[in-house]
Design a protein around this motif. Structure first.
Motif, PDB file in Angstrom:
ATOM      1  N   PRO A  61      54.966 -43.348 -13.753  1.00 54.87           N
ATOM      2  CA  PRO A  61      55.426 -42.041 -14.242  1.00 54.87           C
ATOM      3  C   PRO A  61      54.694 -41.646 -15.524  1.00 54.87           C
ATOM      4  N   GLY A  62      54.702 -40.350 -15.814  1.00 54.78           N
ATOM      5  CA  GLY A  62      54.173 -39.850 -17.067  1.00 54.78           C
ATOM      6  C   GLY A  62      52.673 -39.786 -17.155  1.00 54.78           C
ATOM      7  N   VAL A  63      51.955 -39.823 -16.037  1.00 57.26           N
ATOM      8  CA  VAL A  63      50.492 -39.776 -16.092  1.00 57.26           C
ATOM      9  C   VAL A  63      49.967 -38.348 -16.026  1.00 57.26           C
ATOM     10  N   GLY A  64      50.817 -37.357 -15.685  1.00 57.66           N
ATOM     11  CA  GLY A  64      50.390 -35.963 -15.648  1.00 57.66           C
ATOM     12  C   GLY A  64      50.027 -35.460 -14.266  1.00 57.66           C
ATOM     13  N   LYS A  65      50.515 -36.110 -13.217  1.00 55.77           N
ATOM     14  CA  LYS A  65      50.179 -35.649 -11.859  1.00 55.77           C
ATOM     15  C   LYS A  65      50.798 -34.285 -11.553  1.00 55.77           C
ATOM     16  N   SER A  66      51.971 -34.019 -12.121  1.00 55.77           N
ATOM     17  CA  SER A  66      52.573 -32.702 -11.903  1.00 55.77           C
ATOM     18  C   SER A  66      51.758 -31.622 -12.591  1.00 55.77           C
ATOM     19  N   PHE A  67      51.264 -31.916 -13.816  1.00 53.30           N
ATOM     20  CA  PHE A  67      50.402 -30.969 -14.516  1.00 53.30           C
ATOM     21  C   PHE A  67      49.143 -30.678 -13.700  1.00 53.30           C
ATOM     22  N   VAL A  68      48.524 -31.733 -13.155  1.00 51.92           N
ATOM     23  CA  VAL A  68      47.317 -31.550 -12.344  1.00 51.92           C
ATOM     24  C   VAL A  68      47.634 -30.743 -11.093  1.00 51.92           C
ATOM     25  N   SER A  69      48.736 -31.066 -10.435  1.00 50.61           N
ATOM     26  CA  SER A  69      49.099 -30.363  -9.197  1.00 50.61           C
ATOM     27  C   SER A  69      49.330 -28.879  -9.453  1.00 50.61           C
ATOM     28  N   ILE A  70      50.118 -28.560 -10.499  1.00 48.95           N
ATOM     29  CA  ILE A  70      50.464 -27.164 -10.785  1.00 48.95           C
ATOM     30  C   ILE A  70      49.227 -26.341 -11.113  1.00 48.95           C
ATOM     31  N   ASN A  71      48.392 -26.859 -12.009  1.00 51.64           N
ATOM     32  CA  ASN A  71      47.267 -26.065 -12.482  1.00 51.64           C
ATOM     33  C   ASN A  71      46.082 -26.103 -11.521  1.00 51.64           C
ATOM     34  N   LEU A  72      45.949 -27.161 -10.727  1.00 45.92           N
ATOM     35  CA  LEU A  72      44.924 -27.152  -9.673  1.00 45.92           C
ATOM     36  C   LEU A  72      45.265 -26.093  -8.632  1.00 45.92           C
ATOM     37  N   GLY A  73      46.553 -26.021  -8.296  1.00 48.47           N
ATOM     38  CA  GLY A  73      46.968 -24.966  -7.362  1.00 48.47           C
ATOM     39  C   GLY A  73      46.757 -23.590  -7.951  1.00 48.47           C
ATOM     40  N   ALA A  74      46.978 -23.434  -9.274  1.00 50.10           N
ATOM     41  CA  ALA A  74      46.831 -22.130  -9.910  1.00 50.10           C
ATOM     42  C   ALA A  74      45.379 -21.675  -9.908  1.00 50.10           C
ATOM     43  N   VAL A  75      44.432 -22.579 -10.284  1.00 55.27           N
ATOM     44  CA  VAL A  75      43.030 -22.162 -10.310  1.00 55.27           C
ATOM     45  C   VAL A  75      42.503 -21.927  -8.898  1.00 55.27           C
ATOM     46  N   SER A  76      43.059 -22.649  -7.925  1.00 58.89           N
ATOM     47  CA  SER A  76      42.650 -22.406  -6.531  1.00 58.89           C
ATOM     48  C   SER A  76      43.158 -21.055  -6.063  1.00 58.89           C
ATOM     49  N   ALA A  77      44.381 -20.695  -6.468  1.00 62.41           N
ATOM     50  CA  ALA A  77      44.922 -19.385  -6.104  1.00 62.41           C
ATOM     51  C   ALA A  77      44.138 -18.273  -6.772  1.00 62.41           C
ATOM     52  N   GLN A  78      43.707 -18.510  -8.027  1.00 58.39           N
ATOM     53  CA  GLN A  78      42.902 -17.508  -8.720  1.00 58.39           C
ATOM     54  C   GLN A  78      41.553 -17.316  -8.057  1.00 58.39           C
ATOM     55  N   ALA A  79      41.106 -18.316  -7.283  1.00 60.94           N
ATOM     56  CA  ALA A  79      39.832 -18.205  -6.555  1.00 60.94           C
ATOM     57  C   ALA A  79      39.995 -17.462  -5.229  1.00 60.94           C
ATOM     58  N   GLY A  80      41.204 -17.014  -4.910  1.00 59.79           N
ATOM     59  CA  GLY A  80      41.420 -16.218  -3.701  1.00 59.79           C
ATOM     60  C   GLY A  80      42.033 -16.977  -2.554  1.00 59.79           C
ATOM     61  N   LYS A  81      42.377 -18.267  -2.750  1.00 52.78           N
ATOM     62  CA  LYS A  81      42.987 -19.035  -1.669  1.00 52.78           C
ATOM     63  C   LYS A  81      44.500 -18.889  -1.710  1.00 52.78           C
ATOM     64  N   ARG A  82      45.065 -18.956  -0.486  1.00 54.93           N
ATOM     65  CA  ARG A  82      46.519 -18.990  -0.383  1.00 54.93           C
ATOM     66  C   ARG A  82      46.955 -20.451  -0.578  1.00 54.93           C
ATOM     67  N   VAL A  83      47.679 -20.709  -1.678  1.00 53.35           N
ATOM     68  CA  VAL A  83      47.997 -22.080  -2.077  1.00 53.35           C
ATOM     69  C   VAL A  83      49.514 -22.262  -2.076  1.00 53.35           C
ATOM     70  N   LEU A  84      49.919 -23.417  -1.513  1.00 53.73           N
ATOM     71  CA  LEU A  84      51.332 -23.811  -1.533  1.00 53.73           C
ATOM     72  C   LEU A  84      51.423 -25.178  -2.208  1.00 53.73           C
ATOM     73  N   ILE A  85      52.307 -25.289  -3.194  1.00 54.45           N
ATOM     74  CA  ILE A  85      52.540 -26.571  -3.851  1.00 54.45           C
ATOM     75  C   ILE A  85      53.914 -27.067  -3.445  1.00 54.45           C
ATOM     76  N   VAL A  86      53.975 -28.324  -3.006  1.00 58.52           N
ATOM     77  CA  VAL A  86      55.205 -28.911  -2.477  1.00 58.52           C
ATOM     78  C   VAL A  86      55.630 -30.048  -3.403  1.00 58.52           C
TER      79      VAL A  86
END
Length: 732
Positions: free
Chosen positions: A551-576
């Protein structure tokens, strides 16, 4: 997708000097702070510590003049050498120091009751005098007490007596914190059933002011002086100069000079008394011998007169007269040697060289006397008898007169004895020996610097977390991205304390890609997005599982913001949020965890009902839902696999955030539905072995880990990274 190569063992760790220097540079502000803190402590200690002064005096031990009954023994044994070591021991003996204690009242201590730590600093101008001087008041600051009489029973020695001012002319006595009676100032008082006799002539203190009276055991007072007194011979190396340097330390300048002078005076006095006692002993010896010699002289004269009366006349030849003179010389000298032998017998054994030299002289005189007797025996019988009787008279008379002369000399010597000790220099203050403020400050500063440097280096040696992507790659796991530590992200996280003293957890509130789109961490995530675009082309589906070893390594931070930059690139992104136990992705988007994945898997909601918009274009989220009692069993149901298949058809990228691999088995179950898996490790948190253990656990369940992400990379002199340097220098 092809299998990865066999994992390699991490390289053996070695101590890198450059790295250690870099570690110290990284912690420079901590090192400076601790060093300055210790320096301040040293300065404060130098201000609060009681000054200790040193006083010195100089005495000389001269060659001792021996007082002999019939001459100086040095005539027999030569000049007596200095016995400085013996005098040094006498100077530090209880005989001398005990007299000093008695004369100065060093067994009595009177001092004020001070405040803890800073009390002596407040009363620095007049430090308590340990000695008790009759008629001399004890002054501290604006308070003083005059105690001309303080007597305490021997069985109560060592007890602390407190005297407290209660009225203008009265005081209270306390023993062990309990009041034992009141007394009047200026009047003798008796307390403790006669064990304490006390008289206070003056008590200049405010009401409530206290003084402590202590009467130590005599031996304790002697040890106190002896512990502060140092005596050493000074002069040329290897030569006995007889010059003794006495030094004494203490907080009171007057007390140490007074005590040191008293030690020198007492040493001199006892030396004079010892020399006078020697003269007295020799005089008593001669006084015992004088009557006997007088009686022998009278008897010898009578014998000579009677013999001459019986014979009308006897003419002595020149040879007989010479024999008589020789008898007088030999017997007088022999008698002197016998007296000297009696004196040496009190000081040395017969085997001593000086004693042996005297015996040899005595034997030689006896041989000369025997030869003289042989020559006298050759004379006529009448002359022989006259010679012998005349010899007895003359020899006894010479010895008797010599003894009388020596008695007069000893009487004069006893009256004018000065000893062989001289006080060359009286005691004076040589200076302050402690605290040395400059030295204390320097030592405290060095101690603080060494201590904090040691702690920093020890912590670095004990730390096993990865600090560069090369460490992970050397173990056989490629690093897809190195994400620098984001200060803006820290502001978006609020610390939530767990119960039972468990480590605190960062809960993300807000999306960094939306709040700070130019942050360096997002540049690294955009690079990761590009790398994943090509890596996932070879996969069977568009699902990406992001997990971590702990725990506490930042995987949620990576998941949230990786999905955000992918969505900003025009992809339809779903984070689960597949962490059905403690998932907190919903906090980043200002939502609650209800109506999420757990509710869908339990059959309570449909797939459409759990898909929620994030508020950003092309970006949706499925929260974890209500925490179930059996999350692993829910994820293993076909309903989860069906949902993944359906979602893959509706979205361009599905990012699944899972619990830690080494904590629970949920990641292995979720990974069956995702063709791409990435492990997130945190800078200086996860050791290489822990990362590889997580990789082996996933591979043991049939999953392939494509690579790792090194998160929260910091710019440090000890861990300079090419990836991080690129982002820092170019984009910043």
């Amino acid at each position: 997708m092809s299998d990865k190569p066999v994992t390699q063992a991490p390289a053996e760790e070695t101590i890198d000097l450059g790295r250690m220097i870099g570690v110290l540079f990284d912690h420079k502000w901590l090192i400076i702070f601790v060093t300055v803190l210790f320096a301040v402590v040293g300065i404060v200690h130098g201000m609060l510590a009681t000054p200790i002064y040193q006083s010195d005096a100089l005495v000389q031990v001269e060659r001792r003049s021996s007082v002999s009954p019939l001459g100086d023994v040095g005539n027999v044994i030569g000049a007596e050498r200095l016995n400085t070591p013996a005098e040094l021991q006498i100077l530090q003996s209880r005989m001398v120091l005990g007299q000093v204690v008695d004369s100065l009242g060093q067994d009595i201590i009177i001092r004020p009751v001070e405040l803890p730590v800073v009390g002596n600093f407040v009363l620095r101008r007049n430090i308590p005098r340990p000695g008790f001087m009759e008629g001399q008041p004890h002054i501290w600051g604006n308070e003083s007490i005059d105690v001309p009489r303080f007597e305490l029973a021997d069985r109560r020695r060592g007890q602390q007596i407190l005297v407290e001012r209660i009225l203008d002319d009265r005081y209270r006595v306390l023993v062990n914190g309990e009041a034992v009676g009141n007394g009047h100032i200026g009047q003798p008082e008796i307390f403790l059933d006669g064990d304490l006799e006390l008289m206070i002539d003056g008590f200049d203190a405010a009401v409530g002011g206290r003084f402590q009276l202590l009467k130590r055991h005599r031996n304790s007072a002697i040890r106190s002086i002896g512990g502060r007194l140092q005596v050493a011979e000074v002069g040329g190396r290897g030569s006995a100069t007889g010059m003794l340097r006495m030094t004494m330390v203490g907080p009171d300048r007057d007390e140490i000079t007074r005590t040191l002078d008293a030690v020198a005076e007492t040493f001199l006095t006892q030396n004079v008394e010892r020399q006078s006692a020697q003269a007295q002993q020799s005089l008593e010896f001669l006084e015992q011998q004088a009557p006997e010699l007088r009686a022998q002289l009278v008897s010898a004269e009578q014998n000579l007169n009677e013999y001459r009366a019986n014979l009308d006349s006897v003419d002595l030849s020149s040879e007989a007269q010479a024999a008589i003179q020789r008898y007088i010389e030999l017997d007088t000298r022999l008698n002197e040697l016998e007296f000297q032998e009696a004196e040496l017998a009190q000081r040395y054994t017969p085997s001593h060289p000086s004693y042996q030299a005297l015996l040899r002289q005595k034997s030689q005189i006896e041989r000369d006397r025997a030869e003289l007797n042989a020559r006298v025996n050759e004379l006529p019988a009448a002359q022989q008898e006259v010679v012998r009787r005349t010899r007895d008279v003359e020899v006894t008379q010479a010895i008797y007169v010599n003894v009388l002369n020596k008695m007069q000399e000893l009487q004069v010597a006893r009256a004018g004895t000065i000893g062989n000790i001289r006080i060359i220099d009286r005691a004076v203050i040589a200076g302050q020996v402690s605290p040395n403020k400059a030295k204390t400050t320097v030592l405290a500063t060095l101690l603080g610097f060494i201590l904090i440097v040691g702690v920093v280096l020890l912590r670095e040696l004990l730390r096993r977390g990865v600090d560069s992507p090369e460490q992970i790659e050397s173990a056989g796991l490629p690093v897809y991205a190195t994400i620098p530590l984001s200060t803006a992200q820290n502001k978006l996280a609020r610390r939530v304390k767990r119960k039972r003293r468990k480590p605190a957890q960062d809960i993300v509130v807000g999306v960094l890609a939306e709040r700070e789109p130019s942050d360096l961490a997002l540049e690294a995530l955009r690079g990761l997005r590009t790398s994943l675009h090509f890596a996932m082309l070879e996969g069977r589906n568009n699902r990406l599982m992001i997990t971590g070893p702990s725990p506490g390594v930042g995987k949620s931070f990576v998941s949230i913001n990786l999905g955000a930059v992918s969505a900003q690139a025009g992809k339809r992104v779903l984070i689960v949020d597949a962490d059905l136990r403690k998932g907190h992705l919903h906090h980043a988007f200002g939502k609650t965890s209800e109506n999420g994945l757990a509710d869908y898997l339990a059959g309570q909601l449909s797939l459409e009902e759990i898909i929620q918009p994030t508020g950003m274009d092309n970006y949706w989220i499925i929260t974890r839902g209500t925490a179930p009692p059996n999350p692993s069993e829910l994820l293993m149901q076909p309903r989860f696999a069906d949902a993944m298949e359906e979602l893959s058809a509706r979205f361009d990228l599905i990012i699944v955030d899972t619990p830690p691999v080494l904590a629970v088995t949920d990641a292995s179950v979720v990974g069956k539905q995702c063709d791409t898996t990435l492990l997130v490790a945190r800078f200086e948190t996860n050791p290489v072995r822990e990362i590889m253990a997580a990789k082996r656990r996933l591979e043991g369940n049939g999953l392939i880990v494509q690579g790792a992400i090194l998160n929260a990379m910091e710019r440090k002199a000890s861990t300079a990274s090419g990836h991080y340097g690129y982002y820092f220098y170019n984009y910043r």
